[in-house]
Design an enzyme around this catalytic site. Structure first.
Site, PDB file in Angstrom:
ATOM      1  N   ILE A   1     -17.937  16.867   7.498  1.00  0.00           N
ATOM      2  CA  ILE A   1     -18.539  15.822   6.677  1.00  0.00           C
ATOM      3  C   ILE A   1     -17.361  15.031   6.142  1.00  0.00           C
ATOM      4  CG2 ILE A   1     -18.665  17.390   4.660  1.00  0.00           C
ATOM      5  CD1 ILE A   1     -21.096  15.813   3.683  1.00  0.00           C
ATOM      6  N   SER A   2     -17.367  13.716   6.363  1.00  0.00           N
ATOM      7  CA  SER A   2     -16.222  12.884   5.996  1.00  0.00           C
ATOM      8  C   SER A   2     -15.978  12.898   4.496  1.00  0.00           C
ATOM      9  CB  SER A   2     -16.443  11.435   6.447  1.00  0.00           C
ATOM     10  OG  SER A   2     -16.387  11.336   7.842  1.00  0.00           O
ATOM     11  N   GLN A   3     -14.719  12.634   4.151  1.00  0.00           N
ATOM     12  CA  GLN A   3     -14.316  12.436   2.762  1.00  0.00           C
ATOM     13  C   GLN A   3     -15.155  11.292   2.168  1.00  0.00           C
ATOM     14  OE1 GLN A   3     -10.231  11.271   2.903  1.00  0.00           O
ATOM     15  NE2 GLN A   3     -10.079  10.855   0.718  1.00  0.00           N
TER      16      GLN A   3
END
Length: 213
Positions: free
Chosen positions: A63-65
């Protein structure tokens, strides 16, 4: 699936942090404040969900920053009713942010395990994208084209021609471009054949893989 006032407070803090890092689109920040990121993560990461960090999810993906999600979204200049193609549904967090901003989201995920999990999760959170598809992101969704904008949430060695073809004139395509490390890249479609290119510095994403299905 708890979403408490404590979580809300942590989201407000995260939005403030992102604003300090240069996210100035108020609608993006409002969406970040609204979407319960902790519910998109494994429960073991819940206490860290509102840190500005990427975390592992199923199928060796991440899950992206939050900053990356907010930055890519800000580049799209989302307007209510925009028809947006997302390549790489992943956990569904980016999808949720776009839906919260009033976009009609069409999303493609190539990992079947993730696709099934996210497709089941989003309705439970009252998040309703227009269309979720299990398939090859390199091909986009030609049956639903053209799109006001396209967001790619995995690193691509090239810009897929199919995606360029599915973008409206005046539309924006935001993609992390490169193999080991990527450059955040935006194309603006000027006419049938011409695209204007902008680059926004280095980033790191899991690779966009093709022909996996």
């Amino acid at each position: 699936m708890k979403n408490t006032s404590k979580h809300e407070g942590l989201r407000n803090q995260l939005a403030k942090q992102l604003e300090e890092k240069g996210i100035l689109d108020k609608r993006v920040l409002e969406a970040i404040k609204l979407i319960p990121r902790h519910l998109f993560l494994d429960s073991s990461f819940e206490d860290f969900a509102y840190q500005d960090k990427a975390f592992p999810i199923a199928a060796n993906q991440t899950i992206s920053q939050p900053y990356t999600v907010a930055f890519q979204t800000q580049l799209l200049q989302v307007k209510t009713g925009d028809k947006i193609l997302e390549i790489g549904t992943g956990s569904g967090y980016q999808t949720a942010v776009l839906v919260a901003m009033g976009a009609k989201v069409y999303s493609v995920e190539r990992q079947n395990e993730l696709f099934k999990t996210t497709k089941a999760l989003l309705p439970k959170l009252n998040i309703h994208p227009k269309f979720l598809s299990f398939g090859d992101g390199y091909k986009g969704l030609p049956d639903y084209a053209p799109f006001d904008s396209i967001i790619v949430t995995a690193g691509a060695p090239i810009i897929p021609k199919a995606l360029m073809a599915q973008l409206k004139i005046g539309g924006r395509l935001v993609i992390p471009l490169g193999k080991d490390k990527q450059i955040m890249t935006m194309l603006i479609r000027k006419n049938e054949t011409q695209f204007e290119k902008h680059e926004f510095g280095e980033c790191r994403f899991v690779p966009l893989l093709e022909n996996k299905n």
